[in-house]
Design an enzyme around this catalytic site. Sequence first.
Site, PDB file in Angstrom:
ATOM      1  CE  LYS A  83      -1.907   2.478   3.331  1.00  0.00           C
ATOM      2  NZ  LYS A  83      -1.830   3.853   2.804  1.00  0.00           N
ATOM      3  CD  GLU A 108      13.345   3.785   7.768  1.00  0.00           C
ATOM      4  OE1 GLU A 108      13.282   4.619   8.686  1.00  0.00           O
ATOM      5  OE2 GLU A 108      13.282   4.060   6.564  1.00  0.00           O
ATOM      6  CD  GLU A 161      10.601  12.150  12.358  1.00  0.00           C
ATOM      7  OE1 GLU A 161       9.646  11.505  12.827  1.00  0.00           O
ATOM      8  OE2 GLU A 161      11.359  11.716  11.481  1.00  0.00           O
ATOM      9  CB  CYS A 220      12.867   8.521   8.174  1.00  0.00           C
ATOM     10  SG  CYS A 220      13.660   7.585   6.880  1.00  0.00           S
TER      11      CYS A 220
END
Lengths: 332, 785
Positions: free
Chosen positions: B190, B264, B394, B298
């Site tokens: 997906k 991840e 983040e 990331c």
Amino acid sequence: MTGTSTQIKTTAAQLPQVHETRNPGMDLDMDWVASVQANTSAIERRAATLPGRRSVKKEYQAAWLLKAITLIDLTTLSGDDTPGRVQRLCAKAANPVRRDILDALGVGPIHTGAVCVYHEMVETAVAALRGSGIPVAAVSAGFPAGLSPYRLRVAEIGESVKAGASEIDIVISRRHVLTGNWRALYDEMREFRSACGDAHVKAILATGELQTLRNVARASYVCMMAGADFIKTSTGKESVNATLPVSLTMIRAIRDYHQRTGHRVGYKPAGGISKAKDALVYLALMKDELGDRWLQPDLFRFGASSLLGDIERQLEHHVTGRYSASYRHPRA
Amino acid sequence: MNVSEIFETMEYGPAPESAAEAMAWLEGHGRKLGLFVDGAFTRPGKGFDSRNPATGDLLAQVTQATSKDVDAAVAAARKAQGKWAKRSGHERAKYLYALARLVQKHSRLFAVLETLDNGKPIRESRDIDIPLVARHFYYHAGMAQLMDAELPGVEPLGVCGQIIPWNFPLLMLSWKIAPAIAMGNTVVLKPAEYTSLTALLFAQICQEAGLPKGVVNIVTGDGAVGEMIVGHEDIDKIAFTGSTSVGRRIREATAGSGKSLTLELGGKSPYIVFDDADIDSAVEGLVDAIWFNQGQVCCAGSRLLVQEGIAETFYARLRARMDKLRLGDPLDKCIDVGAMVDPVQLKTVRDLVDAGGHEGTVYHAATPLPAGGCYYPPTLITGLQPAAMLMQEEIFGPVLVGTTFRTPAEAVDLANNTRYGLAATLWSENINLALDIAPKLAAGVVWVNATNLFDAAAGFGGVRESGFGREGGWEGLRAYTRPRVATRPLKQIAAADPPDSAEVSGLDRTAKLYIGGKQARPDGGYSRAVHSPRGKLLGHASLANRKDVRNAVEAAQAARGWSKTTGHLRAQILYYIAENLSARAEEFADRLHDLTGVHATSARDEVDTAISRLFTYAAWADKLDGAVKGVPIRGIALAMNEPVGVIGQFAPDDAPLLGLISVIAPAIAMGNRTVTVASAPFPLAATDFYQVLETSDVPAGVVNILTGSHADLAPQLAGHMDVDAVWSFSSSNLSTVIEKESARNLKRSWVNNRRTRDWTGPAGEGREFLAHATETRTIWVPYGE
């Protein structure tokens, strides 16, 4: 770094002293020299991605290429140079692009940044260029190897100045760099500069022979400290001449020197730049790393002989939409 | 502007890449895209708009998959999997090779479509994303080719559900699909809701490559579709790349399901600049670190740590560099920073900076922002303290936060002061400093004098809350394979019932807990009588509680020096343990006989096998070599096997001595420290064993042994935030609770799902254990003078 207030018209005379106080140099600062770092792989990565980051198209490209022409030190440095050959070169320097192409682009006459020759050709070139506003540069100080007797190298500079050269491209003693004798390099450069008098001095580092970017960076600083008006990559006679990583290293040194001393030193990559596309990349490099102020002939030159021909073809393509042929453009 | 004006201003001007071909492709699908199931596109269904974030223009309508669609995709993948896995590696390699070639043949179409959909500059999609995609398929074509010869004894996992993010749509697709199908798995993938288009173009090239139906299935939709995949009963593995919060939810949702999982996740990766660095290059590196892909990366180097002495000059040069960044139309070939992916993401970043920026000094690059579109200027926030919100959270945008440090040790301390552990960058011209610092950083990937280097041959992935599992390299294949071993359901093994009247003989012996190198009474003050199957009282075993777990973890954390010892030293200690166990072999055999009632010869065999096992891991202690990866740069990418840290372990209930040693020995051989809970029914072999440890020069805290109820201790140990991994081979049903609790700090978990393991045979030792006892850290060191 430089605002539009310092924007200058290229149509003004090209001699640097018109626009900037010359770099007076400074005492040799060994702490500064020793602290200089140049990470080769990082510099190479930046250089490798630059052409992909910057693209100049259509009328912008045409304008940039015209600008590049005004930055060329049109050069002949061959053993078979004759007065006739040099006169041809000077004529081309004064009329680098076919008139009809310039008309189609809607720009007035332009000329190259300078003509660059050996000492024996200086007088011929000066005569041929009289009234054109184009300066004559002479390679000097035992060009290309810089290994003739020291007093002769110094004397050679004086001779060329006397003959009418307003720019002197000297070669440094590579051995001083390779042995880390920065004081000797500094003293030599100082003396060369003083021998130049009012003529501007470009320090040719012969980067291909200095081998490492760290050497290139340190030699750049020492030459600037000793009062170089320009630093220049190569004689064109080394096996490796101007490259983007070397250029990045040298112009970062120029930037740092300017930030600390307030003096702008010029940059001249020489040898190996033969394509219009390469010239655009170099212009982008100067624009992004140093600023627009360094896109003028008093602070930036290309040392090149065949670059002009490729640019002419590209300009004709821009005007006609058809790819050009080299025989359609007047020879140097 | 005309030529002579430009001649004076020397501006760049527009340099647009044409979108015509990509638009034509969308038109060819009527700007309505279905799913790709069983080798064919479905009729477009109800769905949502996919928009160009640079303009807000509608690109296409994408279908929201229904649960029926997901079922169909999983069924197609299931049907295809057996046959796909049975093909030779070479046959699979040919398909992967074809995919690599087709990506190259359609490279510009992919790049333009990616930029239209995502907003990243065409330079990045053209020069970075798409070439890396092709590289990934080439590399894994090779892995398929080599699988039969180089990976005997492993098998594919089956059907993989893969959920990928919007920041590198096609690249993340390739990282997921290539290794999976190379190893004989089939996939249901997906793409992110914002960025589905290149995945559907990829589906088309799967058709062009003649890939067998059902091997690759693409279902589009929002998080609800992701949940359907995560919760699907017929999926064997979930691979997810995305935010830590969603990763945590997936860990919880899959807990106890038996599904394999790799995550991840997010990061707040440090970017450390020492005072001897090439400052200009380090400044330029930040362009690739935090202004690459608008900072929506990331592993972005988003936390700048500069040595104090150079901080001011570094910031000044950085601000000057920022002002030169060109921001605008992502399809312009002369643009450095494009559009953020969606107005929602833009707002998130804006809100974060508004909320936390005042704690430092905010500098926005002096670059004009285009009107309209999701643009945010490159931003630097300096003067933030580690406690500042923006130093911890983040941001996932083009915002760099910075602070200073004084010494290398302080740099490491600040760098590691984060819940995340994905990547780290350091700049220094001093090889001693660089190679000393790199392994000390809590990160799966470290770049020395470079940043954001990626390659299919080099493992990528994180530690801590940045997730687990690696993508790329040989280590990445572990995410899509498992050892080919037959297992059976594991029945609960109960302690011997207390007899009506116990046979008591000899002097009472006190078995305690073993914590921090000392025998410790249980905090709760409770014990359990342990009897032999024949009713003999063998002793009392302490019942550890949560405080004992706390103390044991503290002791294990305090023993971190063990992780820095040499393999040679650890080998000697493991041999010494074996030697001391051997000296008491008879006694241990008798104990095993008493505890479990096994025949005396079997008991003696178990002791001998345990001694052999200690020898095995003594042997391995200095032999699990790292690797130098064949990455396409002048430089090295080291794969270093690092200890995981503190591992909580539930030893097998069966084989009370051999099982205990089978989990402790690989862990400590690799430099981990353990908190090991002994066999619940037969704890006394473990309490005898700590005496062996005491006499074998094992430093205090390296091995800590608890006894007690596995069910009681599992949530404590798995939920402990300072434990880095948990293993369970218990016969109690711990898998669910361990996987669920491990979600708190996203520690790695390795559970048996109540399946048997033959502790006496090859499955009881070796590389599988070593892999779980180590993290692969990739250290990139470009070089050249």
